[in-house]
Design an enzyme around this catalytic site. Structure first.
Site, short mmCIF file in Angstrom:
data_model
loop_
_atom_site.label_atom_id
_atom_site.label_comp_id
_atom_site.label_asym_id
_atom_site.label_seq_id
_atom_site.Cartn_x
_atom_site.Cartn_y
_atom_site.Cartn_z
N PHE A 132 26.89 41.88 50.29
CA PHE A 132 28.35 41.83 50.29
C PHE A 132 28.83 40.92 49.16
O PHE A 132 29.73 40.09 49.35
CB PHE A 132 28.87 41.34 51.64
CG PHE A 132 28.43 42.20 52.80
CD1 PHE A 132 29.10 43.37 53.11
CD2 PHE A 132 27.32 41.84 53.56
CE1 PHE A 132 28.69 44.16 54.17
CE2 PHE A 132 26.90 42.63 54.62
CZ PHE A 132 27.58 43.80 54.93
N CYS A 165 31.44 49.19 42.88
CA CYS A 165 31.22 49.30 44.33
C CYS A 165 32.27 50.14 45.05
O CYS A 165 31.93 51.13 45.69
CB CYS A 165 31.15 47.90 44.95
SG CYS A 165 29.71 46.95 44.43
N PHE A 185 43.28 40.94 49.49
CA PHE A 185 43.31 42.36 49.14
C PHE A 185 44.68 43.00 49.41
O PHE A 185 44.78 44.18 49.69
CB PHE A 185 42.20 43.13 49.87
CG PHE A 185 40.83 42.75 49.40
CD1 PHE A 185 40.22 43.43 48.36
CD2 PHE A 185 40.16 41.68 49.98
CE1 PHE A 185 38.96 43.04 47.91
CE2 PHE A 185 38.90 41.29 49.52
CZ PHE A 185 38.30 41.98 48.48
N LEU A 186 45.72 42.19 49.30
CA LEU A 186 47.09 42.69 49.41
C LEU A 186 47.83 42.48 48.09
O LEU A 186 49.02 42.19 48.07
CB LEU A 186 47.84 42.02 50.55
CG LEU A 186 47.50 42.48 51.97
CD1 LEU A 186 48.33 41.71 52.98
CD2 LEU A 186 47.72 43.99 52.13
N LYS A 222 32.38 53.91 44.06
CA LYS A 222 31.13 54.58 44.40
C LYS A 222 30.93 54.66 45.91
O LYS A 222 30.50 55.70 46.44
CB LYS A 222 29.97 53.83 43.75
CG LYS A 222 28.59 54.45 43.98
CD LYS A 222 27.55 53.82 43.09
CE LYS A 222 27.24 52.40 43.45
NZ LYS A 222 26.42 52.28 44.67
#
Length: 463
Positions: free
Chosen positions: A165, A288, A277-278, A291
């Site tokens: 990760f 990543c 992630f906003l 894919k």
């Protein structure tokens, strides 16, 4: 600490970060690669790509970390307890993961096992590469085929899935201070071996000057093989979808006059959602997210299962790249003969990786419309010039801006965030347009300097 002997096949981002970090916490590690020049460079302490802190970690681990060519696989198999497979699984034409490299290594491991002396404990073969659900069983079969091909009998091994990760740009931190360690296996022996291997990281029982936070126990998640493989894909697909969601909201913000930065802040304070992630803008790229989302959709197609949410997330992401062109056209009208600067070329800050980079897609689109494109990146300019011959690259952001009609913030490097708007305006031609693809700049300061500012989802500053 009980020391393990570890082999890692592949010295890309995942393999090298994994090997260096395991050596740093006390294990004996050998990293293999079929690229002889890369092996020589690594043996001399030279990391072949830009990753903050990794070269220092390789140097710190020198006494327990060595590099060798893939021809030494037999020797490594004989002398290790755990062998990680960290080879590339590139995206195939249909979106599925190409497992050719995985298959070749698995068979080679089997052949090496067949020729080795009897082992006290079975070799634990670990899938570290991102592979589709079911790949662990595939690897197990191929290792067995390799043993049979070499005429071996009784060679014992166990297979486990241990997905990574890592975020490029913070791979060292993510390896030493992970949110969780996930191990999938149907073997108690493999589980016990990996629990011992990861004990220093799980218990944070190593020098932690790399991170000032208090030491905490890292969750060690144990599950079956298929679930471990799915955890990796599901995590990346969710994060990609979260980015596409905020971009969909940003597009609505432009229509109603709202500011997506304020919306994202208010939404992110809900601990069920979180603020990460906003960030609205050009969307996700890299090696990543594109894919892994494509591979998960391909797996679903194998079962004739529809994935409308993932399909939509992908469509929104592709649309964000085109919105840059539309914003440029809105103010420049025809792009023919216009000079446009791309500020930041790598797919994200703190890496030189150009795989899936929005910059290359945008440069190609601009070139096809007759624009002259110049690009700046603190570490990826040279590589970008090789991948996109139509892109003139420079190594100074102000040089990139000189004589341009417009500039696009593509990657939010600190060098880009810290641009002096007045100096930028003095170098540009009218209309001195800035399309902020990452909402990284101060819109008010840009306007005060005489720049025509366009963001993403920032109300009237976007249109």
């Amino acid at each position: 600490m009980e020391q393990s002997r570890v082999g890692v096949v592949g010295t890309g981002y995942v393999g090298l970060a994994t090997g260096a970090c395991l050596a740093y916490v006390g294990h004996e590690v050998t990293c293999l690669d079929n690229d002889h020049e890369r092996v020589v460079d690594l043996s001399e302490g030279k990391v072949p790509f830009y990753e903050p802190g990794l070269e220092e970690l390789v140097a710190r681990s020198a006494g327990r970390l060595r590099f060798a060519g893939s021809e030494t696989l037999d020797e490594v198999v004989r002398g290790t307890d755990v062998l990680f497979m960290a080879v590339g699984t590139p995206q195939g034409g249909d979106g599925s993961a190409d497992l050719t490299n995985v298959a070749d290594v698995a068979r080679a491991i089997g052949r090496a096992l067949a020729g080795s002396t009897p082992r006290e404990h079975p070799l634990v073969v670990v899938n570290k590469s991102t592979v589709p659900v079911g790949s662990a069983y595939y690897v197990s079969t191929l290792v067995g085929d390799g043993i049979e091909e070499a005429g071996g009998e009784g060679a014992e091994f166990r297979v486990a899935s241990n997905p990574e990760f890592l975020r490029e740009g913070s791979a060292v931190h993510d390896s030493l201070f992970p949110d969780r360690v996930v191990v999938g296996t149907d073997s108690r022996e493999a589980l016990d071996t990996l629990r011992t291997l990861y004990a220093p990281i799980v218990e944070q029982s190593f020098p932690t000057e790399w991170d000032p936070r208090p030491k905490v126990t890292v969750p060690f998640v144990t599950t079956d093989l298929a679930s471990a493989e799915m955890i990796k894909y599901a995590a990346n697909a969710f994060l990609a979808t979260k980015i596409s969601f905020i971009n969909e909201v940003a597009n609505l913000c432009e229509l109603v006059g709202a500011d997506v930065s304020e919306v994202a802040y208010g939404v992110g304070l809900d601990d069920r959602i979180g603020s990460r992630f906003l960030s609205a803008g050009l969307g996700w790229g890299g090696s990543c997210f594109p894919k892994d989302v494509a591979a998960l959709r391909a797996t679903a197609r194998e079962y004739e299962h529809e994935t409308p949410l993932l399909d939509a997330a992908t469509a929104v992401n592709e649309r964000q790249r085109r919105k840059v062109i539309h914003k440029l056209q809105r103010d420049l009208h025809s792009l023919k003969g216009k000079r446009v600067a791309l500020l930041g070329l790598s797919f994200k800050p703190n890496t030189d990786d150009l795989r899936g980079a929005p910059s290359l897609t945008i440069a190609d689109a601009l070139h096809s419309l007759g624009a002259r494109v110049v690009g700046y990146d603190p570490v990826a300019s040279k590589a970008a010039a090789q991948l996109a011959p139509e892109l003139q690259t420079v190594f100074d952001p102000y040089e990139a801006l000189r004589g341009t009609h417009a500039a696009v913030v593509v990657t939010e490097w600190e060098e880009v965030r810290g641009l002096d708007p007045k100096r930028a305006a003095s170098l540009m031609r009218d209309p001195k347009l800035i399309v902020d693809g990452r909402n990284a700049l101060d819109a008010s300061a840009c306007r005060e300097a005489g720049l025509l500012y366009r963001g993403f989802g920032r109300g009237h500053d976007s249109v």
